[in-house]
Motif scaffolding. Structure first.
Motif, PDB file in Angstrom:
ATOM      1  N   SER A  43       3.783  20.557  71.729  1.00  6.66           N
ATOM      2  CA  SER A  43       4.363  20.017  70.391  1.00  6.66           C
ATOM      3  C   SER A  43       3.149  19.216  69.717  1.00  6.66           C
ATOM      4  CB  SER A  43       5.268  19.085  70.865  1.00  6.66           C
ATOM      5  OG  SER A  43       6.342  19.654  71.409  1.00  6.66           O
ATOM      6  N   GLY A  47       4.222  23.641  67.268  1.00  7.67           N
ATOM      7  CA  GLY A  47       5.471  23.264  66.582  1.00  7.67           C
ATOM      8  C   GLY A  47       6.190  22.553  67.996  1.00  7.67           C
ATOM      9  N   THR A  61      13.834  25.580  71.752  1.00  8.14           N
ATOM     10  CA  THR A  61      13.488  25.775  70.316  1.00  8.14           C
ATOM     11  C   THR A  61      12.267  25.353  70.103  1.00  8.14           C
ATOM     12  OG1 THR A  61      14.509  23.665  69.791  1.00  8.14           O
ATOM     13  CG2 THR A  61      16.003  25.656  69.483  1.00  8.14           C
ATOM     14  N   THR A  63      10.297  23.888  66.549  1.00  7.23           N
ATOM     15  CA  THR A  63      10.660  23.432  65.202  1.00  7.23           C
ATOM     16  C   THR A  63       9.491  23.210  64.325  1.00  7.23           C
ATOM     17  OG1 THR A  63      12.607  21.986  65.899  1.00  7.23           O
ATOM     18  CG2 THR A  63      11.811  21.510  64.057  1.00  7.23           C
ATOM     19  N   GLY A  68      11.673  25.183  59.858  1.00  6.90           N
ATOM     20  CA  GLY A  68      13.037  24.830  60.530  1.00  6.90           C
ATOM     21  C   GLY A  68      12.859  25.202  61.860  1.00  6.90           C
ATOM     22  N   VAL A  69      14.157  25.460  62.661  1.00  4.89           N
ATOM     23  CA  VAL A  69      14.390  25.779  63.870  1.00  4.89           C
ATOM     24  C   VAL A  69      13.871  27.094  64.298  1.00  4.89           C
ATOM     25  CG1 VAL A  69      15.818  25.283  65.900  1.00  4.89           C
ATOM     26  CG2 VAL A  69      15.575  23.486  63.916  1.00  4.89           C
ATOM     27  N   ASN A  89      11.448  34.449  65.239  1.00  4.75           N
ATOM     28  CA  ASN A  89      10.955  33.842  63.960  1.00  4.75           C
ATOM     29  C   ASN A  89      11.104  34.954  62.739  1.00  4.75           C
ATOM     30  OD1 ASN A  89       9.088  35.753  64.551  1.00  4.75           O
ATOM     31  ND2 ASN A  89       7.429  34.350  65.150  1.00  4.75           N
ATOM     32  N   PRO A  97      19.155  30.548  63.451  1.00  7.94           N
ATOM     33  CA  PRO A  97      18.010  29.597  64.287  1.00  7.94           C
ATOM     34  C   PRO A  97      18.653  29.383  65.628  1.00  7.94           C
ATOM     35  CG  PRO A  97      19.397  28.413  62.577  1.00  7.94           C
ATOM     36  CD  PRO A  97      19.676  29.901  62.379  1.00  7.94           C
TER      37      PRO A  97
END
Length: 160
Positions: A43, A47, A61, A63, A68-69, A89, A97
């Motif tokens: 992270s 993402g 997930t 993000t 977005g997710v 994706n 999502p």
């Protein structure tokens, strides 16, 4: 100590619908492993990752602020040598999502090898032939892996 070696860019293989990039990082395999396998570390450079566990079958997930997710699942896990993720994706209008559709998702695999002075990291993402716009997605992800792995190198080497 920041790596003075310029890492090569990602390359597209249109025959296998894959993107590959191999880089060298001036840090231990264990440190690079944490950066690609532990959600709190992923992270920090990629993402925002949330997983319901660790190892094969963990789901969750990823993000991105401007995207977005995206659903995510760990497909392979061999600490500290290899980890694969499947992510949904595709930009298809019917993509959801919250659902990871194996028919429309791609898989990216990180392979780590110890080398003199650090770690060689290879990422291969495949499955683009199943996406709504294979050639566009290949190019988009080629650019993305260049940007994201450069951030990974800066982060990991900056902490070395």
């Amino acid at each position: 100590m920041v790596n003075e070696i310029s890492n090569p860019a990602a390359v597209v293989d249109e025959e296998t619908f894959s993107v590959r990039r191999t880089i060298r990082i001036a840090a231990s395999v264990d440190k690079v492993w944490r950066a690609v396998a532990e959600p709190e570390h992923v992270s920090r450079w990629f993402g925002l990752v949330a997983l319901d566990g660790a190892g094969v079958g963990a789901t969750g997930t990823m993000t991105f602020p401007d995207y977005g997710v995206i659903p995510l699942r760990v497909e392979a896990f061999d600490e500290p040598n290899l980890i694969s993720y499947r992510w949904g994706n595709d930009d298809a209008a019917d993509a959801r999502p919250d659902v990871l559709d194996p028919e429309k998702s791609t898989v990216f695999t990180f392979t780590l090898e110890p080398v003199d002075g650090g770690t060689q990291l290879t990422v291969v993402e495949s499955g683009f032939e199943r996406t709504s716009a294979p050639l566009e997605n290949l190019e988009s992800h080629r650019t993305g892996w260049n940007e994201e792995l450069d951030k990974l190198v800066a982060l990991v080497e900056g902490e070395a």
